[in-house]
Every structure is written in C-alpha cells, then in structure tokens.
Design a protein around this motif. Structure first.
Motif, PDB file in Angstrom:
ATOM      1  N   VAL A 145       2.928   3.491  -6.558  1.00  0.00           N
ATOM      2  CA  VAL A 145       3.803   3.867  -5.450  1.00  0.00           C
ATOM      3  C   VAL A 145       2.936   4.558  -4.407  1.00  0.00           C
ATOM      4  CG1 VAL A 145       5.779   5.265  -4.752  1.00  0.00           C
ATOM      5  CG2 VAL A 145       5.799   4.090  -6.950  1.00  0.00           C
ATOM      6  N   HIS A 146       2.986   4.046  -3.171  1.00  0.00           N
ATOM      7  CA  HIS A 146       2.226   4.647  -2.073  1.00  0.00           C
ATOM      8  C   HIS A 146       2.998   5.882  -1.610  1.00  0.00           C
ATOM      9  CE1 HIS A 146       0.270   5.141   1.788  1.00  0.00           C
ATOM     10  NE2 HIS A 146      -0.669   4.292   1.369  1.00  0.00           N
ATOM     11  N   LYS A 147       2.403   7.053  -1.810  1.00  0.00           N
ATOM     12  CA  LYS A 147       3.087   8.332  -1.566  1.00  0.00           C
ATOM     13  C   LYS A 147       3.549   8.486  -0.124  1.00  0.00           C
ATOM     14  CE  LYS A 147       2.478  13.301  -2.257  1.00  0.00           C
ATOM     15  NZ  LYS A 147       2.992  13.713  -0.984  1.00  0.00           N
TER      16      LYS A 147
ATOM     17  N   CYS B 155      12.503  -5.670  -1.727  1.00  0.00           N
ATOM     18  CA  CYS B 155      12.420  -5.133  -0.359  1.00  0.00           C
ATOM     19  C   CYS B 155      11.693  -3.795  -0.309  1.00  0.00           C
ATOM     20  CB  CYS B 155      13.820  -4.965   0.222  1.00  0.00           C
ATOM     21  SG  CYS B 155      14.723  -6.508   0.346  1.00  0.00           S
ATOM     22  N   CYS B 156      11.258  -3.308  -1.432  1.00  0.00           N
ATOM     23  CA  CYS B 156      10.606  -2.009  -1.543  1.00  0.00           C
ATOM     24  C   CYS B 156       9.233  -2.053  -0.871  1.00  0.00           C
ATOM     25  CB  CYS B 156      10.471  -1.668  -3.017  1.00  0.00           C
ATOM     26  SG  CYS B 156      10.154   0.032  -3.341  1.00  0.00           S
ATOM     27  N   LYS B 157       9.062  -1.291   0.217  1.00  0.00           N
ATOM     28  CA  LYS B 157       7.834  -1.338   1.005  1.00  0.00           C
ATOM     29  C   LYS B 157       6.767  -0.385   0.512  1.00  0.00           C
ATOM     30  CE  LYS B 157      10.320  -2.764   5.049  1.00  0.00           C
ATOM     31  NZ  LYS B 157      11.212  -2.300   6.047  1.00  0.00           N
ATOM     32  N   TYR B 158       7.102   0.521  -0.376  1.00  0.00           N
ATOM     33  CA  TYR B 158       6.142   1.526  -0.817  1.00  0.00           C
ATOM     34  C   TYR B 158       5.511   1.203  -2.168  1.00  0.00           C
ATOM     35  CZ  TYR B 158      10.562   3.110  -2.868  1.00  0.00           C
ATOM     36  OH  TYR B 158      11.763   3.169  -3.502  1.00  0.00           O
ATOM     37  N   VAL B 159       5.768   0.030  -2.708  1.00  0.00           N
ATOM     38  CA  VAL B 159       5.198  -0.375  -3.987  1.00  0.00           C
ATOM     39  C   VAL B 159       3.941  -1.206  -3.744  1.00  0.00           C
ATOM     40  CG1 VAL B 159       5.574  -1.770  -6.054  1.00  0.00           C
ATOM     41  CG2 VAL B 159       7.386  -0.323  -5.186  1.00  0.00           C
ATOM     42  N   VAL B 160       2.883  -0.879  -4.489  1.00  0.00           N
ATOM     43  CA  VAL B 160       1.621  -1.604  -4.410  1.00  0.00           C
ATOM     44  C   VAL B 160       1.333  -2.168  -5.791  1.00  0.00           C
ATOM     45  CG1 VAL B 160      -0.847  -1.407  -3.945  1.00  0.00           C
ATOM     46  CG2 VAL B 160       0.773  -0.034  -2.627  1.00  0.00           C
ATOM     47  N   ARG B 161       1.147  -3.472  -5.860  1.00  0.00           N
ATOM     48  CA  ARG B 161       0.845  -4.118  -7.130  1.00  0.00           C
ATOM     49  C   ARG B 161      -0.614  -4.575  -7.109  1.00  0.00           C
ATOM     50  NH1 ARG B 161       5.763  -4.632  -9.456  1.00  0.00           N
ATOM     51  NH2 ARG B 161       7.521  -4.840  -8.062  1.00  0.00           N
ATOM     52  N   ILE B 162      -1.361  -4.112  -8.089  1.00  0.00           N
ATOM     53  CA  ILE B 162      -2.757  -4.514  -8.243  1.00  0.00           C
ATOM     54  C   ILE B 162      -2.872  -5.127  -9.628  1.00  0.00           C
ATOM     55  CG2 ILE B 162      -5.156  -3.750  -8.292  1.00  0.00           C
ATOM     56  CD1 ILE B 162      -4.294  -1.399  -6.482  1.00  0.00           C
ATOM     57  N   GLY B 163      -2.910  -6.440  -9.665  1.00  0.00           N
ATOM     58  CA  GLY B 163      -2.873  -7.140 -10.944  1.00  0.00           C
ATOM     59  C   GLY B 163      -1.531  -6.899 -11.604  1.00  0.00           C
ATOM     60  N   ARG B 164      -1.568  -6.409 -12.822  1.00  0.00           N
ATOM     61  CA  ARG B 164      -0.329  -6.099 -13.537  1.00  0.00           C
ATOM     62  C   ARG B 164       0.103  -4.659 -13.342  1.00  0.00           C
ATOM     63  NH1 ARG B 164      -0.541  -7.849 -19.536  1.00  0.00           N
ATOM     64  NH2 ARG B 164       1.679  -7.490 -19.284  1.00  0.00           N
TER      65      ARG B 164
ATOM     66  N   LEU C 273      -2.009   6.742  -3.952  1.00  0.00           N
ATOM     67  CA  LEU C 273      -1.219   5.939  -4.876  1.00  0.00           C
ATOM     68  C   LEU C 273      -0.868   6.745  -6.114  1.00  0.00           C
ATOM     69  CD1 LEU C 273      -3.172   2.562  -4.730  1.00  0.00           C
ATOM     70  CD2 LEU C 273      -1.122   3.193  -3.470  1.00  0.00           C
ATOM     71  N   MET C 274       0.386   6.646  -6.527  1.00  0.00           N
ATOM     72  CA  MET C 274       0.861   7.337  -7.724  1.00  0.00           C
ATOM     73  C   MET C 274       1.199   6.307  -8.791  1.00  0.00           C
ATOM     74  SD  MET C 274       3.489  10.190  -6.184  1.00  0.00           S
ATOM     75  CE  MET C 274       4.503   9.047  -5.251  1.00  0.00           C
ATOM     76  N   THR C 275       0.901   6.636 -10.030  1.00  0.00           N
ATOM     77  CA  THR C 275       1.337   5.798 -11.140  1.00  0.00           C
ATOM     78  C   THR C 275       2.842   6.024 -11.343  1.00  0.00           C
ATOM     79  OG1 THR C 275       0.913   7.506 -12.780  1.00  0.00           O
ATOM     80  CG2 THR C 275      -0.915   5.989 -12.267  1.00  0.00           C
ATOM     81  N   ILE C 276       3.429   5.236 -12.209  1.00  0.00           N
ATOM     82  CA  ILE C 276       4.865   5.395 -12.478  1.00  0.00           C
ATOM     83  C   ILE C 276       5.155   6.789 -13.037  1.00  0.00           C
ATOM     84  CG2 ILE C 276       6.823   4.520 -13.825  1.00  0.00           C
ATOM     85  CD1 ILE C 276       5.880   2.683 -11.581  1.00  0.00           C
TER      86      ILE C 276
END
Length: 63
Positions: free
Chosen positions: A45-47, A32-41, A7-10
């Motif tokens: 980005v899943h590399k 529709c973005c499949k590579y974004v992971v949201r954990i809380g706030r 996982l990469m930060t912004i």
C-alpha cells in the motif's frame, strides 16, 4: 540519511489504519484502488496515495 517508507506491507497497513487483515485484503482487492502496488505476488500500500485518498473521501476535513 533517514527516510520514511513509501510502501507498507499488509501487516503495516493494518497497524497504520487499525483494522484486521481480512478487512485490509477486502479494501485492497478492489480493482479501482489507486494506492495498491503489486510487485510480483507481493502487495503493498502506497502510504502517500492512501493518505490522499483518505482525505479526499473523508466526511469531515482532516488536518
């Protein structure tokens, strides 16, 4: 034991792709973005998923 971050930060995503934070946030705000992971706030980005999506949508074959 060495490992590569999944996982990469912004900020890391911006460096990896070579874009600014405004454009990065525009890209990841798409529902529709499949590579974004949201954990809380927090947003990551899943590399591997991003690389796969990039290869799939590339106009020319990437190695």
């Amino acid at each position: 034991m060495e490992y590569e971050k999944k996982l990469m930060t912004i900020g890391e995503f911006c460096e990896y792709v070579g874009i600014g934070k405004t454009k990065a946030r525009e890209l990841i705000s798409n529902p529709c973005c499949k590579y974004v992971v949201r954990i809380g706030r927090r947003v990551y980005v899943h590399k591997e998923l991003f690389d796969e999506e990039l290869r799939k949508n590339a106009k020319f074959q990437l190695n």
